[in-house]
Design an enzyme around this catalytic site. Structure first.
Site, short mmCIF file in Angstrom:
data_model
loop_
_atom_site.label_atom_id
_atom_site.label_comp_id
_atom_site.label_asym_id
_atom_site.label_seq_id
_atom_site.Cartn_x
_atom_site.Cartn_y
_atom_site.Cartn_z
N HIS A 17 0.83 -1.20 0.00
CA HIS A 17 0.00 0.00 0.00
C HIS A 17 0.87 1.26 0.00
O HIS A 17 0.68 2.16 -0.82
CB HIS A 17 -0.91 -0.01 1.23
N GLU A 18 1.82 1.31 0.92
CA GLU A 18 2.68 2.49 1.02
C GLU A 18 3.69 2.56 -0.11
O GLU A 18 3.97 3.65 -0.62
CB GLU A 18 3.39 2.53 2.39
N HIS B 40 2.15 4.23 -3.09
CA HIS B 40 2.15 5.69 -3.00
C HIS B 40 3.48 6.27 -3.50
O HIS B 40 3.51 7.24 -4.26
CB HIS B 40 1.91 6.17 -1.56
#
Length: 175
Positions: A78-79, A82
Protein backbone atom coordinates in the site's frame (compact mmCIF):
# COMPACT_ATOMS: atom_id res chain seq x y z
CA UNK A 1 5.05 6.89 24.79
CA UNK A 2 7.97 4.56 24.27
CA UNK A 3 8.22 3.03 20.80
CA UNK A 4 8.33 -0.79 21.05
CA UNK A 5 11.21 -2.63 19.40
CA UNK A 6 10.06 -4.59 16.35
CA UNK A 7 11.43 -8.17 16.40
CA UNK A 8 14.14 -8.80 13.81
CA UNK A 9 12.08 -11.55 12.14
CA UNK A 10 9.30 -9.04 11.36
CA UNK A 11 11.81 -6.44 10.16
CA UNK A 12 13.41 -8.97 7.81
CA UNK A 13 10.02 -10.10 6.54
CA UNK A 14 9.05 -6.47 5.82
CA UNK A 15 12.32 -5.84 3.96
CA UNK A 16 11.93 -9.08 1.97
CA UNK A 17 8.42 -8.18 0.78
CA UNK A 18 9.47 -4.61 0.04
CA UNK A 19 12.31 -5.86 -2.16
CA UNK A 20 10.08 -8.40 -3.93
CA UNK A 21 7.45 -5.77 -4.75
CA UNK A 22 10.09 -3.22 -5.75
CA UNK A 23 11.68 -5.72 -8.16
CA UNK A 24 8.25 -6.54 -9.58
CA UNK A 25 7.57 -2.83 -10.14
CA UNK A 26 11.00 -2.27 -11.69
CA UNK A 27 10.45 -5.12 -14.15
CA UNK A 28 6.89 -4.15 -15.10
CA UNK A 29 7.56 -0.42 -15.34
CA UNK A 30 11.01 -0.90 -16.90
CA UNK A 31 12.51 1.58 -14.45
CA UNK A 32 15.01 1.24 -11.64
CA UNK A 33 13.89 2.38 -8.21
CA UNK A 34 16.09 2.73 -5.17
CA UNK A 35 14.94 0.91 -2.06
CA UNK A 36 12.90 3.17 0.22
CA UNK A 37 13.89 3.51 3.85
CA UNK A 38 11.70 1.63 6.32
CA UNK A 39 11.30 3.00 9.80
CA UNK A 40 9.07 2.06 12.69
CA UNK A 41 8.03 5.43 14.09
CA UNK A 42 4.42 5.74 12.89
CA UNK A 43 2.11 6.51 15.81
CA UNK A 44 -1.60 6.43 16.53
CA UNK A 45 -4.09 4.33 14.58
CA UNK A 46 -2.37 4.80 11.21
CA UNK A 47 -0.72 1.58 10.04
CA UNK A 48 1.77 3.23 7.74
CA UNK A 49 2.65 6.39 5.84
CA UNK A 50 4.60 7.10 2.68
CA UNK A 51 6.90 10.10 2.88
CA UNK A 52 7.22 10.93 -0.79
CA UNK A 53 10.07 13.42 -0.89
CA UNK A 54 12.11 11.40 1.65
CA UNK A 55 11.39 8.12 -0.21
CA UNK A 56 10.51 6.55 3.11
CA UNK A 57 7.84 4.24 4.51
CA UNK A 58 6.89 4.68 8.15
CA UNK A 59 5.28 1.69 9.87
CA UNK A 60 3.36 1.53 13.14
CA UNK A 61 5.43 -0.81 15.35
CA UNK A 62 2.55 -1.71 17.68
CA UNK A 63 0.19 -2.69 14.87
CA UNK A 64 3.02 -4.53 13.09
CA UNK A 65 3.85 -6.58 16.19
CA UNK A 66 0.17 -7.31 16.89
CA UNK A 67 -0.69 -8.32 13.31
CA UNK A 68 2.59 -9.73 12.00
CA UNK A 69 2.64 -11.09 8.47
CA UNK A 70 -0.90 -9.88 7.63
CA UNK A 71 0.25 -6.34 8.39
CA UNK A 72 3.33 -6.70 6.20
CA UNK A 73 1.39 -8.17 3.26
CA UNK A 74 -1.16 -5.35 3.36
CA UNK A 75 0.71 -2.23 4.46
CA UNK A 76 4.07 -2.54 2.65
CA UNK A 77 2.53 -2.72 -0.87
CA UNK A 78 0.00 0.00 0.00
CA UNK A 79 2.68 2.49 1.02
CA UNK A 80 5.11 1.42 -1.70
CA UNK A 81 2.38 2.10 -4.27
CA UNK A 82 2.15 5.69 -3.00
CA UNK A 83 5.89 6.15 -3.49
CA UNK A 84 5.87 4.59 -6.96
CA UNK A 85 2.91 6.71 -8.09
CA UNK A 86 4.79 9.80 -6.94
CA UNK A 87 7.92 8.79 -8.89
CA UNK A 88 5.97 7.86 -12.02
CA UNK A 89 3.28 10.56 -12.12
CA UNK A 90 4.37 13.32 -9.73
CA UNK A 91 1.88 15.06 -7.45
CA UNK A 92 -0.14 17.34 -9.73
CA UNK A 93 -3.70 16.11 -10.14
CA UNK A 94 -3.03 12.83 -8.34
CA UNK A 95 -5.33 11.82 -5.50
CA UNK A 96 -3.90 9.59 -2.75
CA UNK A 97 -6.04 6.53 -3.51
CA UNK A 98 -7.09 7.50 -7.02
CA UNK A 99 -6.90 5.63 -10.31
CA UNK A 100 -3.09 5.80 -10.55
CA UNK A 101 -2.64 4.32 -7.07
CA UNK A 102 -5.27 1.64 -7.71
CA UNK A 103 -3.59 0.75 -11.02
CA UNK A 104 -0.19 0.58 -9.29
CA UNK A 105 -1.57 -1.75 -6.62
CA UNK A 106 -3.56 -4.01 -8.96
CA UNK A 107 -1.55 -4.18 -12.16
CA UNK A 108 2.00 -3.51 -11.03
CA UNK A 109 2.26 -4.82 -7.46
CA UNK A 110 -0.44 -7.48 -7.98
CA UNK A 111 -2.28 -6.68 -4.77
CA UNK A 112 -5.97 -5.87 -4.31
CA UNK A 113 -6.19 -2.14 -3.54
CA UNK A 114 -7.65 -1.28 -0.13
CA UNK A 115 -7.75 2.31 1.12
CA UNK A 116 -7.74 1.51 4.83
CA UNK A 117 -6.67 -1.33 7.07
CA UNK A 118 -9.04 -3.39 9.20
CA UNK A 119 -6.66 -4.10 12.09
CA UNK A 120 -7.87 -3.59 15.64
CA UNK A 121 -6.60 -0.26 16.95
CA UNK A 122 -7.71 -0.57 20.59
CA UNK A 123 -4.14 -0.83 21.87
CA UNK A 124 -3.03 2.32 20.01
CA UNK A 125 -6.12 4.44 20.48
CA UNK A 126 -5.34 7.49 22.55
CA UNK A 127 -7.64 8.66 25.31
CA UNK A 128 -9.91 11.32 23.89
CA UNK A 129 -11.01 14.48 25.65
CA UNK A 130 -14.71 15.25 25.68
CA UNK A 131 -15.81 18.72 24.58
CA UNK A 132 -19.33 20.16 24.37
CA UNK A 133 -21.25 22.86 22.52
CA UNK A 134 -24.95 23.58 22.04
CA UNK A 135 -25.52 20.18 20.42
CA UNK A 136 -26.81 17.33 22.63
CA UNK A 137 -23.89 14.97 21.91
CA UNK A 138 -20.33 15.69 23.12
CA UNK A 139 -17.34 15.81 20.76
CA UNK A 140 -14.10 13.89 21.30
CA UNK A 141 -10.80 15.66 20.61
CA UNK A 142 -7.43 13.93 20.40
CA UNK A 143 -4.65 14.63 22.88
CA UNK A 144 -2.87 16.79 20.28
CA UNK A 145 -5.93 18.98 19.68
CA UNK A 146 -6.75 19.12 23.40
CA UNK A 147 -3.21 20.35 24.14
CA UNK A 148 -3.53 23.06 21.49
CA UNK A 149 -6.76 24.28 23.14
CA UNK A 150 -5.12 24.24 26.58
CA UNK A 151 -2.12 26.24 25.32
CA UNK A 152 -4.48 28.72 23.67
CA UNK A 153 -3.02 28.18 20.19
CA UNK A 154 -6.20 26.70 18.70
CA UNK A 155 -9.93 26.83 19.13
CA UNK A 156 -12.26 24.28 17.56
CA UNK A 157 -15.83 24.90 16.44
CA UNK A 158 -18.69 22.43 16.19
CA UNK A 159 -19.27 21.60 12.54
CA UNK A 160 -23.02 21.57 13.08
CA UNK A 161 -23.81 24.56 15.34
CA UNK A 162 -20.53 26.48 14.72
CA UNK A 163 -20.18 27.18 18.47
CA UNK A 164 -16.73 26.94 20.13
CA UNK A 165 -16.11 23.61 21.85
CA UNK A 166 -15.57 23.65 25.64
CA UNK A 167 -13.77 20.96 27.60
CA UNK A 168 -15.78 18.62 29.86
CA UNK A 169 -13.01 17.69 32.30
CA UNK A 170 -13.57 14.57 34.37
CA UNK A 171 -12.20 14.63 37.95
CA UNK A 172 -9.22 12.35 37.04
CA UNK A 173 -8.37 14.55 34.01
CA UNK A 174 -8.27 17.72 36.12
CA UNK A 175 -5.59 16.47 38.48
Amino acid sequence: MKIPRVPLTLQLSAIRLLREKLELASNKLEKTFTEPTLNYRQRGTTAGSAYLAEWQIRLNPVLLIENGEAFIQEVIPHELAHLLVYRCFGRAGITPHGKEWQWMMQEVLEVTPQRTHKFSVESVKSQGFMYHCRCPQPHELSLRRHNKVQRGTSQYLCRKCKEPLSWLATPQQKS
